[in-house]
Design a protein around this motif. Structure first.
Motif, PDB file in Angstrom:
ATOM      1  N   VAL A 242      32.762  42.169  38.704  1.00  0.00           N
ATOM      2  CA  VAL A 242      32.590  41.353  39.902  1.00  0.00           C
ATOM      3  C   VAL A 242      31.779  42.086  40.972  1.00  0.00           C
ATOM      4  CG1 VAL A 242      33.856  40.355  41.850  1.00  0.00           C
ATOM      5  CG2 VAL A 242      34.544  39.846  39.519  1.00  0.00           C
ATOM      6  N   SER A 243      31.935  43.426  41.056  1.00  0.00           N
ATOM      7  CA  SER A 243      31.095  44.094  42.055  1.00  0.00           C
ATOM      8  C   SER A 243      29.723  44.450  41.485  1.00  0.00           C
ATOM      9  CB  SER A 243      31.789  45.314  42.651  1.00  0.00           C
ATOM     10  OG  SER A 243      32.483  46.025  41.689  1.00  0.00           O
ATOM     11  N   GLN A 244      29.671  44.740  40.176  1.00  0.00           N
ATOM     12  CA  GLN A 244      28.371  45.089  39.582  1.00  0.00           C
ATOM     13  C   GLN A 244      27.387  43.911  39.622  1.00  0.00           C
ATOM     14  OE1 GLN A 244      28.940  47.317  35.996  1.00  0.00           O
ATOM     15  NE2 GLN A 244      26.857  47.033  35.260  1.00  0.00           N
ATOM     16  N   TYR A 245      27.903  42.700  39.473  1.00  0.00           N
ATOM     17  CA  TYR A 245      27.027  41.519  39.429  1.00  0.00           C
ATOM     18  C   TYR A 245      27.292  40.588  40.605  1.00  0.00           C
ATOM     19  CZ  TYR A 245      26.988  43.245  34.624  1.00  0.00           C
ATOM     20  OH  TYR A 245      26.909  44.046  33.518  1.00  0.00           O
ATOM     21  N   GLN A 246      27.635  41.160  41.769  1.00  0.00           N
ATOM     22  CA  GLN A 246      28.087  40.289  42.864  1.00  0.00           C
ATOM     23  C   GLN A 246      27.013  39.327  43.339  1.00  0.00           C
ATOM     24  OE1 GLN A 246      29.063  42.481  46.556  1.00  0.00           O
ATOM     25  NE2 GLN A 246      28.723  44.332  45.381  1.00  0.00           N
TER      26      GLN A 246
END
Lengths: 398, 398
Positions: free
Chosen positions: B88-92
């Motif tokens: 979720v943070s890598q591809y936010q």
């Protein structure tokens, strides 16, 4: 803060990609099962001694292995054939032969990622164990061809050869001849000479004619429904010869140059590895990642891979119940329906969410519609809106 | 010779078992997708720093981790929530919120196998990220309940509680109270006293009444189709409290004592772990192995999990073609048909093979039948035989 990142050669599959993968797996499974193949699963971790030394020097180098908390030497699944060999001898009193199994699981290899290779990738294998009839080889060809057909491929080719074509040629020479498709005749001959072989053996191999036994395999495959035009006798095909003992198969797609889409053959000496007896075997392995790549290029994925058919928006907290009732009834009609879960989000933003998720339809239900017992159905592609009664809704979406 | 064996805590799944697993996964996926959840896949291996320290001392102890060939410290998937937080943070910038995803993959824990625990087991998770509305919590309950219904469970119970029930009680006390179902009132009180807590807090917690916010979640869940009778407010339910921040859910089956069949809740502090922002989240994890165990006990698996419907036998080499033609036409009628691949095997042995594989029908095609353009269809359960024309065959099997 720790940087959110994946290891080199490892991949996340976000929904759009994950659905494509699931689609290919579903199609393959259905074809495999229609021929009587059944699923098998083995663990990711094995005793190191089960896997070590089974894949040559390269395998030993690329294998993930370590000592576990209990001081056992363990290794991660490197392919599905050696575990299959273990299973067949471990459960030899339970598993009836012939054993026709499919296996679809990730394997792990510390490959050089610069070559576009992955370190975790799914293998899709079918194998028939316990029979060495020509019909068994033919069926593996027939299932594989059917699988490519069902995935939507038309112009694939089935290259076929037999171990016997190479007679008693040394492995080194065979490996060079095997490169013909990749590096061309001139380079093969040069490499043969460099390795002190007569470069004339290439032509000799190329002139080999179809053997009776391979011809029989092809004939049976035809009777099993394989288009004869698709089968091409390719006497230079080897595919890692120390493994195969009879028929060798490769399926490729002419315009895709990066390699074959799958391959296999007969290998009668491997499955008995952990048992006292010899177990004849023939199988095929589908190049899962390449298949997806080519299907993307050729646009072979159905447009309707989108799992969610409709987003039911929430106009206001007061009308939320109505939206919920409609969502429930859509699901009862077997329509995958998502309800927007926050009444405080403006309709515009809810529509934008549907767009971002490629949801094809949106239902809007304002006070006007509730009064008239209707809904607005919006087609997100054409942006067309229709006012419909609840009865009309399921058919309008399907 | 190397002994063919699996590592302690790791399992092979032969076809019969593998089919049950696939069946449960198919049912769950269908339910998840009907509510708009989409699939996500993450790798088996992660950088160790992504997983380390995220699961408490026990997690750090039970995690499989090692140095890879490139001297990187890596760890094997331990659950699917921390990888979800990473994703979720890598591809936010790519993933639209709310993000409703399901994930069904094996995880690895070096558990004490004496407790009947496995070291590789499948987790089935659904989570909705990016919303903290009551409807989001309610939907997780509704999907979970629907999933158990579709698997054939009738008498399951949905235990529900909220983090707020425990107010500012120390974690140690909550953990003891959480054991109520397992060890009983007397033992909970004793353990509370031993740890210098007032044993009266158990009764205080037990007397807590349903909060308005939890009541709202239950009300919406009902509107989403959950049977109110199934929902039980259980103020002592905690499920590892330092994780949950709001609603806590557990689904159990009263006669199954070994534990719950799944659980989850709201956890608003974890998903933001690798990002600068807070991401509200609520989810549910299905106890895959236990579900299969209980379904076996309750005989909830359909009798028709057998994928192969019919074995077409080969009477002789001369008649093999006829058998192949029939097999092809059965597959065209969408009937999974296996053809016996060796003409030299006696019919008796072919029938025995069908029995061993639990194939419900066998087709026999001798010279008599070929002459009359008929086949013999044998029901392997009743041992009844019928002579049928080729036209009658598909319907007789279906």
């Amino acid at each position: 803060m720790i940087k959110p990142q994946t290891l080199k050669g490892f991949r996340d599959f976000l929904p759009e990609q994950a659905k494509k993968r699931q689609y290919v797996i579903e199609v393959l499974k259905k074809v495999f099962e229609s021929y009587g193949f059944e699923p098998l699963e083995t663990p990711v971790l094995e005793y190191e001694e089960i896997l070590a030394g089974k894949y040559g020097d390269e395998g030993d180098k690329l294998m993930y292995r370590f000592e576990d908390n209990g001081k056992r030497r363990v290794a991660m699944r490197y392919d599905q054939t050696v575990p299959l060999a273990r299973v067949v001898s471990q459960y030899q009193n339970i598993i009836p032969l012939p054993f026709k199994r499919y296996q679809i699981q990730p394997v792990f290899r510390a490959e050089n990622t610069q070559k576009g290779r992955y370190r975790e990738f799914v293998q899709c294998d079918i194998d028939t164990l316990g029979l060495n009839s020509s019909a068994t080889d033919a069926e593996i060809i027939a299932v594989s061809a059917k699988a490519f057909e069902k995935l939507g491929f038309n112009d694939f080719r089935i290259l076929i050869n037999s171990r016997s074509t190479f007679g008693d040629l040394p492995i080194k020479a065979i490996t060079i001849i095997d490169k013909l498709k990749k590096i061309g005749e001139k380079n093969v001959k040069e490499e043969l000479r460099k390795n002190d072989f007569d470069s004339g053996i290439l032509e000799k191999i190329q002139k080999t004619t179809l053997s009776d036994s391979l011809n029989l395999v092809i004939k049976i495959a035809q009777k099993m429904g394989v288009d004869k035009e698709k089968i091409i006798f390719e006497p230079t095909l080897a595919r890692g010869l120390d493994y195969y003992t009879g028929t060798i198969i490769e399926i490729d797609y002419p315009t895709y140059q990066a390699g074959s889409l799958g391959g296999g053959g007969r290998y009668d000496n491997l499955i008995g590895l952990f048992a006292d007896k010899k177990v004849p075997a023939v199988g095929f392995s589908f190049g899962f990642d390449r298949i997806i790549e080519v299907m993307d290029e050729l646009k072979l994925f159905p447009s309707e891979l989108q799992t969610t058919k409709v987003l039911v928006t929430i106009f206001s907290l007061e009308l939320a119940d109505k939206s919920m009732t409609i969502t429930n009834s859509l699901r009862t009609s077997n329509i995958n329906a998502e309800i927007y879960l926050d009444a405080n989000t403006k309709i515009d933003k809810q529509l934008k969410y549907a767009d971002q998720k490629n949801i094809p339809y949106v239902i809007i239900l304002g006070p006007e519609e509730v009064k008239k017992n209707t809904v607005i159905l919006k087609n997100m592609k054409t942006r067309e809106q229709k006012q419909l009664t609840l009865d009309q809704l399921p058919n309008a979406i399907k």
